[in-house]
Design a protein around this motif. Structure first.
Motif, short mmCIF file in Angstrom:
data_model
loop_
_atom_site.label_atom_id
_atom_site.label_comp_id
_atom_site.label_asym_id
_atom_site.label_seq_id
_atom_site.Cartn_x
_atom_site.Cartn_y
_atom_site.Cartn_z
N ASN A 131 15.72 -8.86 -38.46
CA ASN A 131 14.76 -8.36 -39.45
C ASN A 131 13.47 -7.90 -38.77
O ASN A 131 12.39 -8.42 -39.03
CB ASN A 131 14.46 -9.46 -40.49
CG ASN A 131 13.63 -8.95 -41.65
OD1 ASN A 131 13.72 -7.77 -42.03
ND2 ASN A 131 12.80 -9.82 -42.21
N PRO A 132 13.58 -6.90 -37.88
CA PRO A 132 12.38 -6.43 -37.17
C PRO A 132 11.42 -5.74 -38.13
O PRO A 132 11.85 -5.05 -39.06
CB PRO A 132 12.95 -5.46 -36.14
CG PRO A 132 14.22 -4.96 -36.75
CD PRO A 132 14.78 -6.12 -37.52
N GLN A 133 10.13 -5.91 -37.87
CA GLN A 133 9.11 -5.33 -38.75
C GLN A 133 8.48 -4.08 -38.15
O GLN A 133 8.10 -3.17 -38.89
CB GLN A 133 8.02 -6.38 -39.02
CG GLN A 133 8.52 -7.64 -39.69
CD GLN A 133 9.18 -7.37 -41.03
OE1 GLN A 133 8.57 -6.74 -41.91
NE2 GLN A 133 10.42 -7.80 -41.19
N PRO A 144 8.31 -0.56 -36.14
CA PRO A 144 9.21 0.57 -35.87
C PRO A 144 9.68 0.65 -34.42
O PRO A 144 10.84 0.98 -34.16
CB PRO A 144 8.38 1.79 -36.26
CG PRO A 144 7.42 1.27 -37.29
CD PRO A 144 7.10 -0.13 -36.86
N LYS A 195 12.42 -1.89 -33.92
CA LYS A 195 13.63 -1.43 -34.60
C LYS A 195 14.35 -0.38 -33.76
O LYS A 195 15.57 -0.43 -33.59
CB LYS A 195 13.28 -0.84 -35.97
CG LYS A 195 12.80 -1.84 -37.00
CD LYS A 195 12.48 -1.15 -38.32
CE LYS A 195 11.94 -2.13 -39.34
NZ LYS A 195 11.60 -1.47 -40.63
N ASP A 196 13.59 0.56 -33.22
CA ASP A 196 14.18 1.62 -32.40
C ASP A 196 14.80 1.04 -31.14
O ASP A 196 15.90 1.44 -30.72
CB ASP A 196 13.11 2.66 -32.05
CG ASP A 196 13.67 3.82 -31.26
OD1 ASP A 196 14.51 4.57 -31.79
OD2 ASP A 196 13.28 3.98 -30.07
N GLN A 251 18.12 -0.65 -31.90
CA GLN A 251 19.19 0.31 -32.17
C GLN A 251 19.83 0.81 -30.89
O GLN A 251 21.02 1.17 -30.88
CB GLN A 251 18.62 1.49 -32.97
CG GLN A 251 18.31 1.16 -34.42
CD GLN A 251 17.63 2.30 -35.17
OE1 GLN A 251 17.32 3.33 -34.56
NE2 GLN A 251 17.41 2.12 -36.45
#
Length: 241
Positions: free
Chosen positions: A227-229, A231, A234-235, A238
């Motif tokens: 649950n990364p907050q 950006p 998150k990138d 991925q």
């Protein structure tokens, strides 16, 4: 007071007239017995963080504390003793002496310590009790890295630092090194691990620190992987998951 404290730590490298902030105002804490996993893209400042905590590099400004002592204010003599007696450092490459056996490699390191652990006992602890008399060339990459871990453990360090300890290994050998690190975590060893092994981080980390551009972008428990907050985090996930 936390066991390890970074307060507004800045590390600037100068190349001619150009200044590069490898670590740019970092602040975070590590409690005794925690396993902290530091992740981030290449050039994020992860290895610089380890080198400063390990006394191998000095910060440009800010404060680094370990167990109430201000490492960032140590003299060269104090840093020598600190590296010798308080820090266990495991690198990407094993740095074993090729003409010494596994046992002799660990004994060599323990000779500089005041009260080292028995080399044979520590090698058994990392699952190499049957490899004491083997030379590095007779060991797999995973076994060589476990000798390197045993060498650091024999010095009875206050904290263990790992810089990409599995990145030079074939995939099938990664697990044996991670299992040793997992057992150390269960025994309460304070560890800071720079790695891209996100599955390992999710399973065993008490705290995950995501760095990018020399700063801590996001930190928290293993749940931040799912649950990364931020950006940038998150990138990153991925690309590595």
């Amino acid at each position: 007071m936390a066991f390890v404290e970074f307060r507004d730590v800045l590390k600037v490298y100068r190349m001619g007239e150009v200044e590069v902030a490898a670590v740019d105002g970092m602040t975070f804490d590590i409690e005794r017995g925690e396993l902290v996993v530091v992740v981030g893209p290449s050039g994020a400042g992860k290895t610089t963080l380890l080198n400063m905590l390990g006394g191998m590099d000095a910060c440009s400004s800010g404060t680094i504390m370990l167990d109430g002592r201000e490492i960032s204010a140590f003299s060269e003599k104090e840093l020598t003793y600190y590296r010798r007696y308080d820090i266990g450092f495991v690198f990407q490459f094993y740095n074993l002496v090729q003409n010494l056996t596994a046992l002799e490699n660990v004994e060599l390191a323990s000779q500089i310590c005041k009260d080292p652990l028995d080399a044979g006992t520590v090698l058994k602890q990392v699952g190499l009790g049957h490899r004491l008399d083997n030379f590095p060339a007779q060991l797999s990459g995973g076994e060589q890295q476990r000798v390197a871990i045993a060498r650091a453990l024999a010095m009875k360090p206050e904290i263990m630092l790992f810089d990409e300890p599995t990145s030079a290994l074939d995939p099938e050998l990664v697990g044996e090194v991670l299992n040793v690190m997992l057992s150390l975590a269960k025994e309460g060893m304070t560890m800071v691990v720079v790695t891209h092994e996100i599955g390992f981080a999710r399973e065993v980390a008490d705290q995950i620190v995501f760095m990018d551009g020399g700063v801590v972008v996001e930190q928290g428990g293993p749940e931040i992987i799912d649950n990364p907050q931020e950006p940038r985090f998150k990138d990153f996930l991925q690309h590595v998951l």
